[in-house]
Scaffold this motif. Sequence first.
Motif, PDB file in Angstrom:
ATOM      1  N   LYS A  61       1.107  -1.351   0.356  1.00  0.00           N
ATOM      2  CA  LYS A  61       0.224   0.074  -0.413  1.00  0.00           C
ATOM      3  C   LYS A  61       0.878   0.933  -0.003  1.00  0.00           C
ATOM      4  O   LYS A  61       0.667   2.458  -0.351  1.00  0.00           O
ATOM      5  CB  LYS A  61      -1.163  -0.167   1.218  1.00  0.00           C
ATOM      6  CG  LYS A  61      -2.267  -0.758   1.377  1.00  0.00           C
ATOM      7  CD  LYS A  61      -3.695  -0.987   2.504  1.00  0.00           C
ATOM      8  CE  LYS A  61      -3.980  -1.239   2.483  1.00  0.00           C
ATOM      9  NZ  LYS A  61      -5.181  -1.903   3.872  1.00  0.00           N
ATOM     10  N   TYR A  64       3.317   2.790  -3.555  1.00  0.00           N
ATOM     11  CA  TYR A  64       2.455   2.926  -5.079  1.00  0.00           C
ATOM     12  C   TYR A  64       3.320   1.928  -6.414  1.00  0.00           C
ATOM     13  O   TYR A  64       2.873   2.029  -6.742  1.00  0.00           O
ATOM     14  CB  TYR A  64       1.836   3.798  -5.882  1.00  0.00           C
ATOM     15  CG  TYR A  64       0.787   3.697  -4.287  1.00  0.00           C
ATOM     16  CD1 TYR A  64      -0.246   2.973  -4.002  1.00  0.00           C
ATOM     17  CD2 TYR A  64       0.254   4.899  -3.356  1.00  0.00           C
ATOM     18  CE1 TYR A  64      -1.413   3.018  -2.820  1.00  0.00           C
ATOM     19  CE2 TYR A  64      -0.049   5.059  -2.602  1.00  0.00           C
ATOM     20  CZ  TYR A  64      -1.110   4.485  -2.385  1.00  0.00           C
ATOM     21  OH  TYR A  64      -2.483   4.252  -1.217  1.00  0.00           O
ATOM     22  N   LYS A  65       4.255   2.533  -6.693  1.00  0.00           N
ATOM     23  CA  LYS A  65       5.456   2.752  -8.158  1.00  0.00           C
ATOM     24  C   LYS A  65       5.721   1.488  -7.864  1.00  0.00           C
ATOM     25  O   LYS A  65       5.760   0.902  -8.937  1.00  0.00           O
ATOM     26  CB  LYS A  65       6.206   4.172  -7.714  1.00  0.00           C
ATOM     27  CG  LYS A  65       7.211   3.845  -9.339  1.00  0.00           C
ATOM     28  CD  LYS A  65       8.265   4.856  -9.295  1.00  0.00           C
ATOM     29  CE  LYS A  65       8.701   5.150 -10.245  1.00  0.00           C
ATOM     30  NZ  LYS A  65       9.814   6.563 -10.257  1.00  0.00           N
ATOM     31  N   THR A  67       5.033  -1.419  -6.253  1.00  0.00           N
ATOM     32  CA  THR A  67       3.007  -2.283  -6.461  1.00  0.00           C
ATOM     33  C   THR A  67       2.959  -1.739  -7.946  1.00  0.00           C
ATOM     34  O   THR A  67       2.421  -3.422  -9.042  1.00  0.00           O
ATOM     35  CB  THR A  67       2.095  -1.450  -5.376  1.00  0.00           C
ATOM     36  OG1 THR A  67       3.001  -1.854  -4.174  1.00  0.00           O
ATOM     37  CG2 THR A  67       1.426  -3.187  -5.286  1.00  0.00           C
ATOM     38  N   ILE A  68       2.591  -1.256  -8.514  1.00  0.00           N
ATOM     39  CA  ILE A  68       1.987  -0.847  -9.969  1.00  0.00           C
ATOM     40  C   ILE A  68       2.861  -1.931 -10.802  1.00  0.00           C
ATOM     41  O   ILE A  68       2.141  -2.750 -11.931  1.00  0.00           O
ATOM     42  CB  ILE A  68       1.658   0.529 -10.273  1.00  0.00           C
ATOM     43  CG1 ILE A  68       0.430   1.068  -9.807  1.00  0.00           C
ATOM     44  CG2 ILE A  68       1.044   0.291 -11.761  1.00  0.00           C
ATOM     45  CD1 ILE A  68      -0.262   2.554  -9.478  1.00  0.00           C
TER      46      ILE A  68
END
Length: 130
Positions: A61, A64-65, A67-68
């Motif tokens: 969480k 983000y960079k 995870t995406i």
Amino acid sequence: MAYELDEQKKVGLGLIGFGILFTFLAILLFFDRGLLALANILLLAGVALLLGWRSTLQLFKVNYKGTISFMLGLFLIFVRWPVVGIIVEIYGCIVLFSCFWPSIKVFLFQIPVFGWILRYPALLLDRFRS
């Protein structure tokens, strides 16, 4: 021992090890899609067992960079673009786990022979020149 491993963390380390093994095997077999998918599932399950479910969700969480890009690489592997998917996924892993690099560096410096080579790279280069 400074860090005790319970059974759940041992299983997590085993899953991570098998995930890395299957990733290298899939790359050697010309980016086999099935082995890459299995390796990704094993790696994700191993990280979740090693860190704990709550810490794993928090890790995904916050960053983000990473995870995406990791999930995009996983998606690209599933839709039959394994070369592009593994490149995007490696970038995602580096960004996602970048907070662990200082700990990894300290651990690598404590390995007997490997740590010595990392601390004194000039000595190794001097021996190769002569």
